[in-house]
Design a protein around this motif. Structure first.
Motif, short mmCIF file in Angstrom:
data_model
loop_
_atom_site.label_atom_id
_atom_site.label_comp_id
_atom_site.label_asym_id
_atom_site.label_seq_id
_atom_site.Cartn_x
_atom_site.Cartn_y
_atom_site.Cartn_z
N ASP A 49 -4.49 -63.56 -78.02
CA ASP A 49 -4.87 -62.20 -78.43
C ASP A 49 -3.82 -61.55 -79.33
OD1 ASP A 49 -6.66 -59.86 -78.35
OD2 ASP A 49 -4.99 -58.94 -77.29
N ALA A 50 -2.56 -61.90 -79.09
CA ALA A 50 -1.49 -61.31 -79.92
C ALA A 50 -1.69 -61.66 -81.39
CB ALA A 50 -0.13 -61.78 -79.42
N ASP A 53 -3.94 -59.12 -82.87
CA ASP A 53 -3.21 -57.86 -83.08
C ASP A 53 -2.33 -57.96 -84.32
OD1 ASP A 53 -4.44 -57.15 -80.74
OD2 ASP A 53 -2.65 -57.30 -79.50
N ASP A 54 -1.66 -59.12 -84.48
CA ASP A 54 -0.80 -59.31 -85.65
C ASP A 54 -1.63 -59.29 -86.95
OD1 ASP A 54 1.33 -59.53 -83.95
OD2 ASP A 54 1.48 -61.72 -84.07
N ARG A 56 -4.39 -57.77 -87.44
CA ARG A 56 -4.79 -56.40 -87.72
C ARG A 56 -3.64 -55.62 -88.37
NH1 ARG A 56 -5.58 -51.36 -84.46
NH2 ARG A 56 -5.93 -49.84 -86.08
N ALA A 57 -2.44 -55.78 -87.82
CA ALA A 57 -1.28 -55.09 -88.40
C ALA A 57 -1.06 -55.53 -89.85
CB ALA A 57 -0.04 -55.35 -87.55
N GLU A 88 -9.64 -52.28 -87.39
CA GLU A 88 -9.55 -51.63 -86.08
C GLU A 88 -10.68 -52.13 -85.16
OE1 GLU A 88 -9.36 -47.34 -86.32
OE2 GLU A 88 -8.53 -47.23 -84.30
N GLU A 91 -9.90 -55.71 -84.06
CA GLU A 91 -8.88 -55.79 -83.00
C GLU A 91 -9.51 -55.46 -81.64
OE1 GLU A 91 -5.48 -53.21 -83.34
OE2 GLU A 91 -4.50 -54.15 -81.63
N ARG A 92 -10.38 -54.46 -81.66
CA ARG A 92 -11.04 -54.06 -80.41
C ARG A 92 -11.93 -55.20 -79.89
NH1 ARG A 92 -9.92 -51.89 -76.24
NH2 ARG A 92 -11.72 -51.41 -75.00
N ASP A 95 -9.84 -57.47 -78.08
CA ASP A 95 -9.51 -56.93 -76.75
C ASP A 95 -10.64 -57.20 -75.76
OD1 ASP A 95 -7.11 -55.91 -77.63
OD2 ASP A 95 -7.87 -53.88 -77.93
N ALA B 215 2.14 -50.82 -77.66
CA ALA B 215 0.70 -51.01 -77.73
C ALA B 215 0.03 -50.34 -76.53
CB ALA B 215 0.36 -52.49 -77.75
#
Lengths: 221, 221
Positions: A49-50, A53-54, A56-57, A88, A91-92, A95, B215
């Motif tokens: 999952d990280a 997130d990366d 997305r950033a 966004e 990323e959700r 999650d 986060a």
């Protein structure tokens, strides 16, 4: 528009498409971990999952750089902002796949799902993954027709979700309250995943047509 | 930075603060409609949700205009983008209050909540409303310390939410599966509302300090 700018927008779209592919895979593996009580797959989704997130950033930074350096206007500006929104949502979605995998891990080695609803979740997983893959295609093709077809697939998800509730709410549900709570939350995760995939596609439609399709329907069943 | 631009940024912040106030009121009324089985209040929240959506669209258009006309860079650019993200979170908070009101309407004249969990929801409602009102203050004050205090209040919400699950999952839960499903989803709506309020505050911290706080933790209990 300058050629270099077009190239950068295409790169941004490719990054978003890559995120779609990541979250599609995450949901695919999470669903298998859920259906097969496969702890290894669940751990893989949780560990990966990280990366979402990366990604997305990275998308967001890329979009910021485009805005700061190129100061786009009109459609180009909306394209970059749509990309920020889409990142966004994606990323959700990651999650939500993570939540499914965590549920599988939490109950391991017990299965989370009673057999009675396994086929519902197999279907919801199939629709969710296919929505994420279609969103990927829409981002790359900017095909408005294809974007509309996502909304139909989302209707299918809503039907599956509603059906799930009729099963849980049936007075003869034999699996107890704890199981019903798990199934309720899991059902919601799939339904929200689908909503976000549609939202990504709608942003693409907006970029192409300049008009936002009808508001999303997040029915809290 | 030009004075006119500063004035426009302040106006955008005021619009966002207004949205905080709207969703705080929506959640306050929705919680009362839930606790008192008050159909009139539920209908009011449901009817007013379109105003939140309109406010979000207005914020976003305002932000777009700022980007297109002023082409801000550096902190100013990040401020405008943070506003776009915050408006999205606030619209979602409005949706979550709407879901609570719809649950109250769906079961009317029956109460949705067994007495056993009414006080939990009264507390979750109090914390949710107070988080939205604190987010409003943070937007207006840009006070980083105050933004951090939101995270503590969110921990309180997480504790309430966890406690709720121990109550539902207790083998002596006497209210049946349908009631457990309602309580599960409602609990999730409050918890997500709080997460979004924290996310709004974090965006403000980011604008002020240039660094995003840790986060968010959306634990799928």
């Amino acid at each position: 528009m300058r050629e270099a700018y077009r190239v950068e927008l295409d790169e941004l779209a490719a990054e978003l498409a890559g995120m779609c592919s990541m979250v599609a895979t995450a949901m695919e593996l999470a669903t298998r971990s859920l259906l097969d009580a496969d702890l290894g797959l669940a751990e893989q989704v949780i560990g990966d999952d990280a990366k979402v997130d990366d990604a997305r950033a990275a998308c967001e930074e890329h979009a910021y750089a485009l805005l700061a350096l190129q100061a786009p206007v009109a459609t180009d500006l909306r394209t970059v902002l749509a990309a920020i929104h889409a990142a966004e949502s994606l990323e959700r979605m990651g999650d939500l796949a993570l939540h499914v995998a965590k549920a599988a891990r939490r109950r391991h080695p017990q299965p989370v799902l009673p057999d009675q609803v396994a086929s519902d979740f197999r279907e919801m997983g199939r629709v969710a993954v296919s929505l994420a893959r279609e969103a990927e295609q829409v981002i790359l093709s900017q095909d408005v027709e294809q974007a509309h077809s996502l909304e139909q697939a989302d209707d299918e998800m809503d039907d599956l979700h509603r059906h799930l509730f009729t099963v849980i709410m049936d007075k003869d549900w034999p699996h107890g309250v704890a199981s019903a709570v798990d199934v309720t939350l899991l059902g919601r995760f799939y339904e929200r995943f689908a909503d976000h995939a549609v939202s990504v596609a709608k942003r693409v439609v907006f970029v192409v047509t300049g008009r936002m399709p009808g508001a999303g329907h997040d029915e809290a069943v």
